[in-house]
Design a protein around this motif. Structure first.
Motif, mmCIF file in Angstrom:
data_model
loop_
_atom_site.group_PDB
_atom_site.id
_atom_site.type_symbol
_atom_site.label_atom_id
_atom_site.label_comp_id
_atom_site.label_asym_id
_atom_site.label_seq_id
_atom_site.Cartn_x
_atom_site.Cartn_y
_atom_site.Cartn_z
ATOM 1 N N VAL A 43 57.871 22.646 20.363
ATOM 2 C CA VAL A 43 57.737 21.779 21.311
ATOM 3 C C VAL A 43 58.852 20.965 21.465
ATOM 4 O O VAL A 43 58.554 19.793 19.752
ATOM 5 N N CYS B 279 50.398 20.254 18.927
ATOM 6 C CA CYS B 279 51.065 21.597 18.434
ATOM 7 C C CYS B 279 50.477 22.396 17.242
ATOM 8 O O CYS B 279 49.826 23.346 17.045
ATOM 9 N N LEU C 69 51.937 25.710 17.033
ATOM 10 C CA LEU C 69 53.209 25.614 17.171
ATOM 11 C C LEU C 69 54.320 24.547 16.451
ATOM 12 O O LEU C 69 53.676 23.712 15.737
ATOM 13 N N VAL D 72 56.923 21.555 15.778
ATOM 14 C CA VAL D 72 57.078 20.499 16.486
ATOM 15 C C VAL D 72 57.976 19.245 15.966
ATOM 16 O O VAL D 72 58.945 19.259 15.101
#
Length: 202
Positions: free
Chosen positions: A108, A121, A126, A128
């Motif tokens: 992201v 995140c 994820l 970031v």
């Protein structure tokens, strides 16, 4: 190995998350004062003479300068867990999961603040790259570490962190001109969820 780059506001979410977080985390007295102090900035933004990035930097100074960093970051965790889930696009979550199933690196990349984007995140598994609040001696300075993560800064920070040559394919998803430089890094570009021609930008 592939790399997938996602903008956050209006791409993964249905709308802005930055302004609602400020209302969520900034003390009420500062919100009132900020509405007065920032009137020229708001007017300037609406008529196109003040950039969104400048507005964010000034609002952050008014809202968070001198605030306890732990307190604000706890608000970020609360915001990530109670507010953000209501803002997410199912289409975006499905695409993120598609990339994860393929074992792509999913990142992201956003001007959103680390206070809430980092915990979101992390919970999603994820990576970031985002705007980071500066702190000294446990207090927020009201400034950003490095620059506001938008436009050229998005691309710079991506290149700084990732060796783009090592990825077989790069995907990028954005929704505005603020994402243009990030989209230009990708083999497959998606603008407002429509694939565009990387050579022509259409």
């Amino acid at each position: 190995m592939n790399l997938a780059l996602f903008d956050f506001d209006h791409t993964i979410t249905f709308g802005d998350t930055w302004t609602p977080f400020m209302r969520f985390a900034v003390r009420p007295a500062r919100l009132v004062a900020g509405r007065v102090v920032l009137i020229p900035v708001i007017v300037g933004y609406r008529i196109g003479v003040v950039s969104a990035s400048t507005g964010r930097q000034l609002a952050t100074r008014v809202g968070f300068q001198g605030e306890d960093a732990v307190r604000v970051r706890q608000f970020g965790v609360d915001y990530a867990t109670t507010v953000l889930p209501k803002t997410l696009r199912p289409r975006a979550l499905e695409r993120i999961e598609w990339h994860k199933q393929r074992r792509d690196i999913v990142v992201v990349v956003s001007a959103s603040l680390d206070a809430y984007l980092n915990p979101w995140c992390e919970a999603m598994g994820l990576e970031v790259v985002c705007t980071r609040l500066e702190q000294k001696d446990g207090r927020l300075t009201g400034k950003f570490v490095s620059a506001d993560c938008t436009r050229v800064e998005k691309a710079r920070r991506i290149r700084e962190r990732y060796n783009l040559e090592q990825y077989a394919r790069i995907y990028a998803y954005g929704d505005s001109e603020d994402d243009r430089e990030m989209l230009d890094l990708a083999h497959e570009q998606y603008y407002r969820w429509k694939r565009i021609d990387a050579s022509t930008g259409t």
